[in-house]
Design a protein around this motif. Structure first.
Motif, PDB file in Angstrom:
ATOM      1  N   GLN A 166       3.947  12.331 -27.563  1.00 24.86           N
ATOM      2  CA  GLN A 166       2.625  12.949 -27.422  1.00 24.86           C
ATOM      3  C   GLN A 166       2.668  14.438 -27.759  1.00 24.86           C
ATOM      4  N   GLY A 191      -3.805  12.271 -25.466  1.00 20.61           N
ATOM      5  CA  GLY A 191      -3.251  12.396 -26.809  1.00 20.61           C
ATOM      6  C   GLY A 191      -2.433  13.665 -26.986  1.00 20.61           C
ATOM      7  N   TYR A 203      -0.543  10.637 -21.989  1.00 20.11           N
ATOM      8  CA  TYR A 203      -0.998   9.267 -21.758  1.00 20.11           C
ATOM      9  C   TYR A 203      -2.041   9.256 -20.645  1.00 20.11           C
ATOM     10  N   ASP A 232      -8.052   5.669 -21.149  1.00 27.53           N
ATOM     11  CA  ASP A 232      -9.119   6.050 -22.075  1.00 27.53           C
ATOM     12  C   ASP A 232     -10.226   4.987 -22.144  1.00 27.53           C
ATOM     13  N   ARG A 242      -7.635   5.457 -32.876  1.00 25.37           N
ATOM     14  CA  ARG A 242      -6.623   5.376 -31.813  1.00 25.37           C
ATOM     15  C   ARG A 242      -6.255   3.925 -31.565  1.00 25.37           C
ATOM     16  N   SER A 279      -4.641   1.658 -28.485  1.00 24.14           N
ATOM     17  CA  SER A 279      -4.354   1.692 -27.052  1.00 24.14           C
ATOM     18  C   SER A 279      -3.896   0.318 -26.586  1.00 24.14           C
ATOM     19  N   ASN A 292      -3.708   5.018 -24.049  1.00 23.49           N
ATOM     20  CA  ASN A 292      -3.459   5.381 -25.448  1.00 23.49           C
ATOM     21  C   ASN A 292      -1.994   5.214 -25.821  1.00 23.49           C
ATOM     22  N   GLU A 308      -2.430   7.626 -32.487  1.00 21.71           N
ATOM     23  CA  GLU A 308      -3.725   7.937 -33.092  1.00 21.71           C
ATOM     24  C   GLU A 308      -3.546   8.711 -34.388  1.00 21.71           C
TER      25      GLU A 308
END
Length: 533
Positions: A266, A386, A394, A397, A442, A444, A453, A456
């Motif tokens: 991330q 993200g 994380y 979402d 994205r 997920s 997530n 992306e």
């Protein structure tokens, strides 16, 4: 060794025994134009293990000295920690990322002339401190023998505008760095500002994100503190000569030394770290790569107990010929499994799995149909988790997937676990009624606890991209989707304020004021997600 060094050694699980060292503070390093930079020299007791160079703009105290100076000095290294031009007590004006190339060469000339210099040196450091390492590797000094680059980009221009949209982490970063003290005195308040942004800062910055034009809103807020802001937000063309001093792709063609790369799944510079590994590996350079489940700021927090012992292992092997404990070139944490996986290449071989976007929000076999949504720049689709500089990572979402300006396509429960190692790709048969539009996609994982997530991608488009399908490569990932979970694909027209909203016009994004929505339509039969499974 001080109590704080004992605590750092214990928390990070560093090898011992630790040596005594002392610090020569406030050294002055001369630059070719007469400016001098402030530096600290950590001097180990006894026979030195080698020399390390650290350069950056965030001051030379907590937390960076505790992670990138003191642990190394306690293991026998001379460490020279230099503040960038125009920061802390260094002279000159701070023009972020644009003066580090020339200044780095002058620092090295001073370093190798010191009577205590050990003949070779290595570099360490994260983020901007990693970027300064690439500026040296564009024209590698003969004395440079190894490097440990942690979440360090080689091309800050591409980070800013590489998607076609401005990465708005510039706003908060400029606010933070422009408020750091212009002295070498330790400051708890400054240290806190370096590591987090509180509610008060976010409230103060809100007009920069909401008011138009962006360049004027920023200048009102910074009030002369961040003179670089207008240039950064009004120059979207990466071929503009302004960006040249911030771009070092040639370093990936010229570096020959052993380089250890650290990143997080991330992290906002993940894509550049993967590119660095790929290009260095293709040339046969001795390179290692470790990626954990971290954001940019978590790398120097949660990631430190993994990464700093790795760095010491790497430097001991490459500078002193000690056995390398690292077993493989690549180590990645597979999220969803909790496992570290070791391999000799990235990405590993994989078969391609195709999942088609289906009418009614399904994901699976191809079925004809279409789906539409409207992106309104006056109320842009929000960034939810993200690879953000602040507040990302994380997250659940589910609320993002439920928005009217987001299309969500969710597959059936998986009959068995599915591992995805590599960069997924989304192909969209897409059209927009506005030739100026963005796409955010994205992937997920949906479980009984919600949607989380995984990876992306983002890109800005224009009328030139209207013909033919759009192919968008997402950020690399290593993730295991659990049996019974479902894969979800989300498609939107923005991710704000990670990226600047598309105004929907041909105006300069930094000076424009007019807002025009865009209506997106996706033909579902050929549109699909390709997973390296």
């Amino acid at each position: 060794m001080s109590l704080q060094d004992h605590l750092v050694t214990r928390v990070l699980g560093l090898p011992g025994p630790a040596r005594k060292f002392w610090i020569e503070r406030g050294l002055r390093v001369p630059m070719r134009d007469g400016v001098t930079l402030a530096a600290d020299h950590y001097v180990p007791a006894g026979e030195p293990a080698g020399t390390l160079l650290v350069r950056g703009p965030y001051g030379r105290r907590f937390p960076f000295n505790h992670l990138y100076a003191r642990p190394y000095a306690a293991r026998g290294y001379h460490v020279v920690f230099v503040s960038s031009r125009g920061t802390a007590a260094s002279g000159g004006d701070f023009d972020p990322m644009r003066t580090e190339g020339d200044d780095g060469r002058d620092v090295v000339a001073w370093l190798v002339a010191q009577p205590w210099f050990t003949g070779t040196f290595a570099t360490v450091g994260p983020s901007y401190l990693g970027y300064t390492q690439w500026t040296l590797l564009a024209d590698p000094p003969p004395e440079m023998a190894a490097a440990v680059v942690t979440v360090g980009p080689h091309d800050f221009a591409r980070h800013s505008w590489g998607t076609g949209a401005l990465n708005l982490d510039l706003v908060g970063w400029s606010d933070m760095v422009s408020q750091l003290p212009r002295s070498d005195k330790p400051s708890l308040a400054a240290a806190i500002r370096q590591t987090m942004s509180g509610p008060a800062q976010k409230r103060a910055l809100r007009p920069v994100f909401t008011d138009l034009p962006l360049a004027d809103a920023g200048e009102r807020h910074y009030a002369g503190r961040a003179r670089w802001f207008r240039d950064r937000v009004t120059r979207p063309d990466l071929e503009d000569p302004y960006w040249a001093p911030m771009r070092y792709p040639e370093a990936l063609d010229r570096a020959q030394i052993p380089i250890l790369l650290h990143s997080g799944w991330q992290d906002l510079f993940l894509g550049q770290t993967i590119e660095q590994f790929a290009r260095l590996s293709a040339r046969g350079v001795d390179v290692g790569l470790t990626i954990g489940p971290w954001t940019h700021t978590e790398v120097i927090g949660k990631g430190a107990p993994v990464l700093i012992p790795e760095a010491l292992d790497w430097l001991g092997a490459k500078l002193r010929g000690e056995p390398l404990r690292r077993a493989s070139r690549v180590r990645v944490k597979v999220t969803g499994s909790g496992e570290w996986r070791e391999m000799d290449a990235w990405p590993p071989p994989a078969r391609e799995i195709a999942l088609h976007l289906r009418p009614g929000g399904g994901l699976g076999e191809a079925t004809p149909g279409s789906a539409s949504f409207t992106f309104d720049p006056a109320s842009p689709t929000p960034a939810v988790g993200g690879p953000l500089l602040d507040g990302g990572g994380y997250v659940n979402d589910s609320a993002l997937a439920a928005r009217a300006d987001v299309l969500a396509f969710t597959g059936s429960p998986l009959p068995a676990p599915l591992e995805v190692l590599g960069a997924p790709v989304v192909e969209l048969a897409h059209r927009s009624d506005n030739p100026h539009f963005d796409l955010f996609v994205r992937v997920s994982e949906v479980t009984a606890r919600g949607s989380r997530n995984v990876t992306e991608g983002y890109r800005r488009f224009s009328h030139r991209d209207q013909d033919g399908p759009i192919r968008l490569e997402l950020l690399p990932t290593a993730h295991r989707f659990a049996a019974g979970s479902r894969i979800r694909v989300m498609v939107a027209g923005g991710c704000y304020p990670q990226f600047s909203r598309n105004l929907g016009t041909s105006e300069n994004p930094g000076t424009g004021t007019k807002l025009v929505p865009s209506r997106h339509t996706i033909t579902l039969g050929p549109s699909r997600l390709l997973l390296p499974g």
